[in-house]
Design a protein around this motif. Structure first.
Motif, PDB file in Angstrom:
ATOM      1  N   ASN A  61     -25.698 -60.806  29.578  1.00 11.09           N
ATOM      2  CA  ASN A  61     -26.042 -61.550  28.286  1.00 11.09           C
ATOM      3  C   ASN A  61     -26.455 -62.726  28.518  1.00 11.09           C
ATOM      4  O   ASN A  61     -27.001 -63.559  27.559  1.00 11.09           O
ATOM      5  N   GLU A  99     -27.369 -55.431  24.760  1.00  9.04           N
ATOM      6  CA  GLU A  99     -27.868 -54.438  23.706  1.00  9.04           C
ATOM      7  C   GLU A  99     -29.450 -53.758  23.926  1.00  9.04           C
ATOM      8  O   GLU A  99     -29.497 -52.639  23.499  1.00  9.04           O
ATOM      9  N   GLU A 102     -28.191 -50.594  26.036  1.00  8.77           N
ATOM     10  CA  GLU A 102     -27.525 -49.589  25.319  1.00  8.77           C
ATOM     11  C   GLU A 102     -28.945 -48.884  24.407  1.00  8.77           C
ATOM     12  O   GLU A 102     -28.706 -47.657  24.498  1.00  8.77           O
ATOM     13  N   LYS A 103     -29.652 -49.724  24.047  1.00  8.31           N
ATOM     14  CA  LYS A 103     -30.808 -48.917  23.092  1.00  8.31           C
ATOM     15  C   LYS A 103     -31.583 -47.943  24.198  1.00  8.31           C
ATOM     16  O   LYS A 103     -32.099 -46.859  23.270  1.00  8.31           O
TER      17      LYS A 103
END
Length: 119
Positions: A61, A99, A102-103
């Protein structure tokens, strides 16, 4: 190369990246050296004939809000000494936020080779 084997050097480099970018959700460092540094060393394109080329997949992150260049600089920075000495010839980097990872389906490796070092 500072470590005794390419595998040990890869693990050392992965640990340097992980420590610099904590917390790291996923890290896969793959040695993709194909021997081309031998020829490059002969004609001056490489500093060392046994230099390593890495592929890195790093998920943290800490990449939020950073440009691609900034993310690559963050991954390369803990290894600056090895780039300068020629121990690392090159590194391909995929630097994603959780994120983004994950995508993309949370791939653990993008080169179809086992990770030298992974989290």
């Amino acid at each position: 190369m500072p470590s005794s084997t390419p595998e040990a050097f890869s693990k050392e480099c992965a640990e340097l990246i992980r420590t610099a970018l904590e917390p790291v959700e996923h890290l896969c460092l793959v040695d993709v050296s194909d021997g081309h540094t031998v020829e490059g060393f002969k004609d001056g394109r490489a500093h060392k004939p046994d230099a390593i080329e890495f592929f890195a997949l790093v998920v943290t992150n800490n990449f939020e809000g950073k440009t691609r260049v900034e993310r690559h600089q963050m991954v390369n920075s803990p290894l600056n000494e090895y780039f300068a000495s020629g121990d690392i010839h090159a590194m391909q980097i995929r630097a994603w936020t959780p994120e983004q990872w994950e995508k993309k389906g949370k791939p653990t490796n993008l080169k179809n080779r086992p990770c030298c070092s992974s989290l």
